[in-house]
Design a protein around this motif. Structure first.
Motif, PDB file in Angstrom:
ATOM      1  N   GLY A   1       0.902  -1.303  -0.156  1.00 57.48           N
ATOM      2  CA  GLY A   1       0.127  -0.163   0.035  1.00 57.48           C
ATOM      3  C   GLY A   1       0.908   1.388  -0.047  1.00 57.48           C
ATOM      4  N   ASN A   2       1.924   1.099   0.669  1.00 60.05           N
ATOM      5  CA  ASN A   2       2.679   2.437   0.870  1.00 60.05           C
ATOM      6  C   ASN A   2       3.668   2.583  -0.398  1.00 60.05           C
ATOM      7  OD1 ASN A   2       2.489   3.851   3.523  1.00 60.05           O
ATOM      8  ND2 ASN A   2       2.756   1.620   4.264  1.00 60.05           N
ATOM      9  N   ILE A   3       4.158   1.727  -0.918  1.00 58.04           N
ATOM     10  CA  ILE A   3       5.019   1.624  -2.041  1.00 58.04           C
ATOM     11  C   ILE A   3       4.088   2.170  -3.304  1.00 58.04           C
ATOM     12  CG2 ILE A   3       6.116   0.283  -3.957  1.00 58.04           C
ATOM     13  CD1 ILE A   3       7.431  -1.342  -1.564  1.00 58.04           C
ATOM     14  N   ILE A   4       2.745   1.626  -3.353  1.00 59.61           N
ATOM     15  CA  ILE A   4       1.834   2.177  -4.620  1.00 59.61           C
ATOM     16  C   ILE A   4       1.707   3.730  -4.308  1.00 59.61           C
ATOM     17  CG2 ILE A   4      -0.593   1.985  -5.224  1.00 59.61           C
ATOM     18  CD1 ILE A   4      -0.501  -1.051  -4.567  1.00 59.61           C
TER      19      ILE A   4
ATOM     20  N   LEU B   1       4.854   9.081 -10.404  1.00 55.23           N
ATOM     21  CA  LEU B   1       4.474   9.039 -11.818  1.00 55.23           C
ATOM     22  C   LEU B   1       3.440   9.956 -12.273  1.00 55.23           C
ATOM     23  CD1 LEU B   1       4.472   5.233 -12.046  1.00 55.23           C
ATOM     24  CD2 LEU B   1       6.385   6.929 -12.752  1.00 55.23           C
ATOM     25  N   GLU B   2       2.696  10.351 -11.408  1.00 56.53           N
ATOM     26  CA  GLU B   2       1.236  11.186 -11.909  1.00 56.53           C
ATOM     27  C   GLU B   2       1.826  12.758 -11.593  1.00 56.53           C
ATOM     28  OE1 GLU B   2      -1.648  12.527 -13.812  1.00 56.53           O
ATOM     29  OE2 GLU B   2      -1.271  10.474 -13.650  1.00 56.53           O
ATOM     30  N   PRO B   3       1.891  13.656 -12.595  1.00 56.93           N
ATOM     31  CA  PRO B   3       2.183  15.098 -12.604  1.00 56.93           C
ATOM     32  C   PRO B   3       1.081  15.691 -11.780  1.00 56.93           C
ATOM     33  CG  PRO B   3       2.779  14.448 -14.780  1.00 56.93           C
ATOM     34  CD  PRO B   3       2.062  13.184 -14.098  1.00 56.93           C
ATOM     35  N   GLN B   4      -0.221  15.495 -11.927  1.00 61.90           N
ATOM     36  CA  GLN B   4      -1.289  16.074 -11.334  1.00 61.90           C
ATOM     37  C   GLN B   4      -1.161  15.830  -9.668  1.00 61.90           C
ATOM     38  OE1 GLN B   4      -4.934  14.644 -13.167  1.00 61.90           O
ATOM     39  NE2 GLN B   4      -4.730  15.916 -14.897  1.00 61.90           N
ATOM     40  N   LEU B   5      -0.567  15.009  -9.044  1.00 62.96           N
ATOM     41  CA  LEU B   5      -0.344  14.745  -7.859  1.00 62.96           C
ATOM     42  C   LEU B   5       1.008  15.542  -7.098  1.00 62.96           C
ATOM     43  CD1 LEU B   5      -1.341  10.965  -7.411  1.00 62.96           C
ATOM     44  CD2 LEU B   5      -2.840  13.162  -7.287  1.00 62.96           C
ATOM     45  N   HIS B   6       1.645  16.186  -8.183  1.00 65.02           N
ATOM     46  CA  HIS B   6       2.867  16.893  -7.399  1.00 65.02           C
ATOM     47  C   HIS B   6       2.357  18.215  -6.704  1.00 65.02           C
ATOM     48  CE1 HIS B   6       5.560  14.723 -10.674  1.00 65.02           C
ATOM     49  NE2 HIS B   6       5.096  13.767  -9.788  1.00 65.02           N
TER      50      HIS B   6
ATOM     51  N   PHE C   1      -6.338  10.850  -6.086  1.00 60.90           N
ATOM     52  CA  PHE C   1      -5.524   9.623  -5.997  1.00 60.90           C
ATOM     53  C   PHE C   1      -6.087   8.367  -6.717  1.00 60.90           C
ATOM     54  CE2 PHE C   1      -3.283   5.573  -4.332  1.00 60.90           C
ATOM     55  CZ  PHE C   1      -2.007   6.268  -4.096  1.00 60.90           C
ATOM     56  N   LYS C   2      -7.334   8.147  -6.435  1.00 64.36           N
ATOM     57  CA  LYS C   2      -7.767   6.853  -6.969  1.00 64.36           C
ATOM     58  C   LYS C   2      -8.024   7.203  -8.536  1.00 64.36           C
ATOM     59  CE  LYS C   2     -11.630   6.898  -4.385  1.00 64.36           C
ATOM     60  NZ  LYS C   2     -13.018   6.537  -4.092  1.00 64.36           N
ATOM     61  N   LYS C   3      -7.976   8.219  -9.087  1.00 65.80           N
ATOM     62  CA  LYS C   3      -8.316   8.580 -10.368  1.00 65.80           C
ATOM     63  C   LYS C   3      -6.810   8.368 -10.973  1.00 65.80           C
ATOM     64  CE  LYS C   3      -9.515  11.986 -14.027  1.00 65.80           C
ATOM     65  NZ  LYS C   3     -10.023  13.485 -13.800  1.00 65.80           N
TER      66      LYS C   3
END
Length: 300
Positions: A37-40, A47-52, A293-295
């Protein structure tokens, strides 16, 4: 009659072979889920720029910390459940104690700054971008790690300088402060007092800051006119507050006390909550229940 203790024996949870196999299986499943869970969380945010954004970067820090924290405790606990020789060297025990204390303190600091970040986002949305810049995020994250690293030095140093007699059985599943103080032949009054004051300062200040931040968030949520928006935001914050309360309340119960004379069974039961349960729950509560995050997870 003081002799140098070169190793300790961890008694763990039970001497019954059937119980040990059952506990090993349960512990292994929890360990795998926690690490996975934590590594994911770390990978998806990377990897996802929108989460930066600062919020997800703080979550990334927390997930990395939980991986380290879990690997400090659970692998040795699992090996002790099956191994005939349930021993840990003196230096290994002190190393485990240091990483446990320093990572635990770092988690307190990170949870406090994450609560402050959410307070700014909900209660000061127009000022959030100005205050929570990338530079300020780096200062908060690095400050949490550095302060946590130094927090672990004093308790570990004081415990390692105590004298231990020939009796070396630790009635616990890891090298915690309380069972080590019980084993010592030295006068532990000064050590207990210093650890009590340090625990009081760290845990109480971080918990107070976190609690005040979430209370102000809840008061702001109650002013939201939209019922659906109020329900979603309140659900998120209440789940965060629940996990934070479990973590802090168990830690305060264990370490913010003038003496460390808890029964070994109660000690182990309470320790499971903050060493095993919290690292498992954090990615679920903070990451996997978040819509953004789910998206991003589905996209990745």
């Amino acid at each position: 009659n003081v002799t140098a203790v070169l190793e300790f024996k961890l008694l763990g949870f039970s001497s019954n072979p059937c119980c040990q196999i059952l506990l090993f299986t349960l512990g292994l499943v929890i360990y795998i889920l926690t690490i996975l869970g934590n590594i994911i969380t770390i990978l998806v945010v990377t990897l996802e720029p929108q989460l930066h954004s600062p919020m997800f970067k703080f979550l990334q820090n927390l997930s990395f910390l939980e991986v380290c924290y879990t690997n400090t405790i659970i692998p040795k606990m699992l090996s002790s459940l099956l191994a005939k020789r349930k021993s840990i060297s003196f230096s290994g025990c002190m190393a485990q104690l240091y990483y446990f204390v320093s990572l635990g303190a770092t988690e307190c600091y990170l949870l406090a700054v994450m609560a402050y970040d959410r307070f700014l986002a909900v209660c000061r949305p127009l000022q959030y971008g100005v205050i929570m810049t990338d530079e300020f995020y780096v200062h908060l994250a690095v400050g949490s790690w550095v302060t946590g690293t130094f927090t672990g030095f004093l308790p570990c140093l004081m415990v390692s300088r105590l004298h231990f007699c020939s009796y070396n059985l630790i009635d616990h599943f890891f090298c915690d402060i309380s069972p080590l103080l019980k084993l010592s032949c030295s006068d532990t009054a000064v050590t207990e007092a210093v650890i009590f004051i340090l625990s009081l300062l760290v845990l109480s200040s971080c918990f107070l800051l976190t609690l005040v931040s979430y209370l102000l968030i809840i008061l702001t949520i109650l002013k939201i006119p939209s019922a659906s928006g109020k329900r979603v935001t309140f659900s998120t914050c209440s789940s965060h507050l629940m996990v934070v309360t479990i973590y802090y309340s168990t830690m305060i119960f264990m370490y913010v006390r003038p003496t460390y004379n808890l029964s070994s069974e109660l000690n182990k039961a309470v320790s499971v909550l903050y060493t095993v349960a919290t690292p498992l729950l954090n990615p679920v509560i903070y990451s996997f229940r978040n819509k953004a995050f789910k998206k991003a997870l589905k996209k990745t």
